[in-house]
Structures are given as C-alpha cells and as structure tokens.
Enzyme design. Structure first.
Site, PDB file in Angstrom:
ATOM      1  N   CYS A  30     -34.615  33.786 -18.374  1.00  0.00           N
ATOM      2  CA  CYS A  30     -35.059  33.472 -19.738  1.00  0.00           C
ATOM      3  C   CYS A  30     -33.911  33.096 -20.668  1.00  0.00           C
ATOM      4  CB  CYS A  30     -35.850  34.646 -20.277  1.00  0.00           C
ATOM      5  SG  CYS A  30     -37.132  35.185 -19.117  1.00  0.00           S
TER       6      CYS A  30
ATOM      7  N   HIS B 228     -42.809  31.933 -25.440  1.00  0.00           N
ATOM      8  CA  HIS B 228     -41.686  32.099 -24.521  1.00  0.00           C
ATOM      9  C   HIS B 228     -41.793  31.124 -23.339  1.00  0.00           C
ATOM     10  CE1 HIS B 228     -38.365  33.882 -22.588  1.00  0.00           C
ATOM     11  NE2 HIS B 228     -38.936  34.923 -22.010  1.00  0.00           N
TER      12      HIS B 228
END
Lengths: 136, 392
Positions: B85, B338
């Site tokens: 991420c 996200h």
C-alpha cells in the site's frame, strides 16, 4: 553462504510437531522462524535448536471474512504467542469457540501442535502452521 | 542536491468497481497533472508508477510502460514500484531523488490500482500476500486480522479498556466520513455515527465494518520538477523538503516494538531531520488509516501525540481542523478510499491542494504551510514519509 535451516526443513519438522529455531553463537538470541542471520545481531554463526513449543498468548483475533479459497475455515482464531525462548510466533488457537475469544486470552499459557494448510494456486505447496491449545 | 517541487497534480475519483482500465485511469490522472503543470507529455523525462496487483486485477503486468506510451511520453524510462500500500509514495520518493540528483528536470510519479474490481475474496487473498507467505499466511492472516491483533495489543499495552478504545477508534472513523462527505473524489459518501460504527458487522474481532477502509479503484499522479524548471511552470510550487523510507520483517518478528511500527518511526525521523522540522510544525497530514486503530498507531509513531493518547486527542478535536494538526481532512483511506498502488500519490494530491488553498469548501485548513504524508505497506514492512512545504 548456505542457508542453515530452510523453510522446507522447518516445515517438515513442524509437521512432526517439532519447532526448530536458530541459536546465535555470538549473542545467544533465538531466531524463529529461521533466517540467514541472527535477527538481533545479524551474525551468521547459528546452530539449529529445537524449541520446547510452549508460550504465552500476546494477542489474538477471530477472523470472519476469508481470503479466496479459505471460506470453509471461518470463523477461526489467530494468535501471536511469545515462545518461552523469546520469539513470537503466529498460529491458530483451538479449544475455544472463536466467537467467544476475548481479552482474557492474553496471558494464557499454550502449547503447540500443528495443522497443515493444503495450499492454493499461489502458495507453492502446502505448509504447516502451529496449532496452539491451552496448557492444562 | 537540488530542490524539487510538485508543479502539477491529477487524481481520478476513487471508487468501487468500475469499467476503466488501469492504463485509462492512470492516463486521466496523468494528463490532468501534465496540463496543470503547463507541460506536454513529451516534456516528461521518466515515469515512476506505483501498482501492486494489476497482475491479478486485470492480468496486466508492466503497466508503467503501457501508461507512458498511452499518454504520449514515448519511449521514456518507466519504472514500477511495489511496496504494497506504500507503492506510490515509494515511486514519488525515487522520482524526487532522480530530480534532486540533477539527472532529470521533469518527471511524472504516481500510481494506479483496481482493488475494488477484484472483489472481496480475491482482494483479501492478494492483500494477504504482503504478510509472510511461508510462516504467517498458513494461519489464515488477512489485513484486517493484522490490525485486529494490533488493536488488542494496543489495549493491553496502554491499559485502555477495549470498549473505551473501540469508542475512540470509532470516533476517528466518524471524523473521516465527515470530511469524505465534502470530497467529491471520495469513494464512500456516508454520514456515520459512533453508534453505527459500533453496530457494524465484525470483520476480524474487534474490528467492525466501519473500522476498515474500502477496497477502491483509482489513480493519482504528480509532476515533479527541479526548482529552476518549476519557476517557469508555476508561481505556486510545493517543495518536497523531507523524504523517508524504512522496512521491517514479518509481523511476529516486529515483536520488540509492537504495537508501535518501528519502520514508521525511522522513516518519519529521516523526513523530519531532512526538512529540519518537528512534528509540531506540521499543519496538515494525510496518514495511513487503513483501519481505525491504524490512525492511533500512526499519529503516535509520527510524533503528533503521546503513545496511548491518540484516541483522547481525536476526541478533543486535536486531529481536526483547528486542532494541533489537521489529519485526513480528505476523508483518509477510510472514506476517500484506498486504491493501494495510488494511495500515496492521492495523499500528496490532497496535501498540495491544501497548501495551495484549493481544497473543497468546508475542509480547507486555515493557511497551512507544512504538510506530511505517511504511507504504510503491508504489516509495517514498508513505511514512507514525505514532507511538503509551500514555496511562495
């Protein structure tokens, strides 16, 4: 430099309920799971040792949403256990109803068996993991 | 090293599953950044692209080269960055270094992902690839499970009753949703109360639905230029004045520090030292709130609040506009979304908007001068920090 204790060797031992680790000749620290060098002082001078397979639950969770291919396993409880030799190890906890896992678990003494994850198309084979139960 | 400025930014709406390809999403964000920099695609000397799971989401590897060609940056070197991420922030950090070194004057950095398009089972499986595949995935670890275990550790470590901690965590989600509602690019537009958070479905105990960010599709990019090149392109350059990056091993082997994440503390100290600032100097921050507990752990690791005290700080408004530091007033990962390979570039997009005074009505911090982005990859395996400062 040759790897002292490979995943394959560790995994084969775990399938016989034997937990192997590495003891550092320089600082005496124990490294579990195995690495090329001591996880504390980075020395490559290590010897393979067997852990006694007991420890204390440090944290936990009960998983209700599965990864692809593992739907039949939920709910299950994951724990991180501090081994008596020091390192932490991730595994599953049996002997409890997963939906009733609470903060009371933290500090409970456990000992280790194993269970094999048969693997999936991404995992390059099967793998054992520690399966912890309470010390009676 | 030369000073390096952000001269243009672009971002798609972050969303659930949608029809545009990764190349198309990246191209839309990239052209907005290039046009906003008063440049043409042919002026871009290199591409730095965060992309984590394109191989799984649409069977596309090497998206960076096709993206370069697609936008008309023909034959330039294009590199892909994968740090789960944190990928886009890794890409931006490297892009910064190449410009700071003098090798390039103008480059494009950012990221793209279609995490939502994968659906929850495959996304959960592939996200779990950023835990240790040999020694931890066999136990059935998933991303919410990592942060669920950190929540129990946090409660124990700081002696906070779990029910109290859960309320504090819920409050951070409520604040994120409040600002996401004001951000047209945000994925989730909902009004959510603490009570609603505490009544949600339990994903991994004790984390409930609204403690968790969504899987999102989206892209974000920025154009970086040397100080000299930036002078000709914009009268509002935002300088990257500090960068940091650090790594850690598997979660169990981080036990000497947990629930703190050592890599974040090292990365952020690098960035603060380089910029010559302290945590108290930061006006606006975009931090990696993939889960509500992650807010608390991040804000403490970055030095904004004392260990074990972040929840109280949120409840007192210290993490809100008008508080000590305005945190995630974009909506954060929780509400803005996200799209993992793009997330860090989305954070920079937001900070640049804030420093320029161009944020949406109702969520503009008052006259911010210094911003920070904090991006976490995996279960602490990669941490990146950027510090950005107004250059006018």
């Amino acid at each position: 430099m040759e790897y002292k204790l490979t995943f394959k060797e560790f995994n084969n031992a775990l399938k016989k309920d034997k937990l192997l680790g590495l003891k550092c000749s320089q600082c005496s620290s124990i490294t579990v799971p195995p690495k090329m060098v001591c996880r504390q002082c980075a020395s490559p001078e290590l010897e393979v040792v067997e852990m006694i397979g007991k420890g204390t639950i440090k944290t936990f969770t009960t998983v209700n949403v599965a990864a692809e291919g593992r739907e039949a396993e939920v709910p299950y409880t994951i724990v991180m256990v501090e081994l008596e030799e020091g390192p932490w190890l991730m595994g599953n906890l049996i002997d409890i109803d997963p939906s009733k896992a609470t903060m009371e678990l933290i500090g409970r003494k456990v000992e280790m068996g194993h269970k094999v994850f048969p693997g999936d198309k991404y995992s390059a084979g099967d793998m054992a993991r520690p399966l912890f139960h309470f010390v009676s | 090293m030369r000073k390096v400025a952000v001269v243009g930014i672009g971002e798609t709406k972050f969303s659930g599953p949608q029809d545009k390809t990764e190349v198309e999403l990246f191209a839309e964000a990239a052209m907005d950044a290039i046009n906003g920099s008063n440049l043409k695609s042919k002026d871009i000397q290199a591409l730095y692209v965060g992309n984590v799971l394109g191989d799984f989401s649409e069977g596309q590897g090497m998206v960076q080269s096709f993206a370069a060609e697609n936008i008309g940056a023909f034959n330039v070197p294009a590199s892909r960055f994968e740090g789960a991420c944190a990928s886009a922030t890794m890409a931006i950090r490297d892009a910064f270094m190449w410009v700071a070194s003098g090798f390039y004057d103008i480059v494009l950095a950012g990221g793209v992902e279609r995490a939502a398009s994968m659906g929850t089972p495959l996304a959960t499986r592939t996200f779990a690839m950023f835990s240790d595949s040999r020694y931890e995935y066999p136990s059935g670890i998933t991303f919410p499970a990592v942060f669920a275990m950190l929540t129990h550790l946090y409660a124990k470590q700081y002696n906070i009753p779990l029910a109290k901690l859960k309320e504090q965590m819920a409050f951070t989600s409520v604040q994120a949703y409040k600002y996401g509602l004001l951000n047209p690019k945000a994925h989730l537009h909902k009004e959510v109360t603490v009570d609603m958070v505490l009544k949600g479905f339990t994903v991994c105990s004790p984390l409930q639905l609204h403690d968790c960010c969504p899987f999102s599709d989206g892209a974000a990019t920025i154009v970086l230029a040397s100080e000299e090149a930036a002078k000709k392109l914009t009268d509002k350059p935002v300088f990257i004045t500090g960068i940091g990056q650090a790594s850690s091993g598997p979660l169990s082997n981080q036990n000497d520090y947990l629930p703190r994440l050592r890599a974040r503390e090292l990365s952020s100290r690098q960035a603060y030292d380089m910029a010559g600032i302290k945590p108290d100097d930061v006006d606006v921050a975009e931090i990696h709130d993939c889960f509500s507990i992650a807010n608390l752990i991040a804000a403490e690791g970055l030095g904004f609040f004392e260990y074990g005290k972040s929840g109280e700080a949120w409840e007192k408004g210290e993490a809100d506009i008008g508080g000590k530091v305005a945190i995630n007033i974009s909506g954060g990962l929780k509400s803005k979304g996200h799209p993992i390979g793009a997330t860090g570039a989305g954070q920079v997009y937001e900070i640049v908007k804030q420093l320029r005074g161009e944020a949406d009505s109702g969520r503009q911090a008052p006259d911010p001068k210094i911003g920070l982005t904090d991006t976490l990859g995996g279960d602490g395996g990669t941490l990146c920090t950027l510090i950005l400062e107004r250059g006018w």
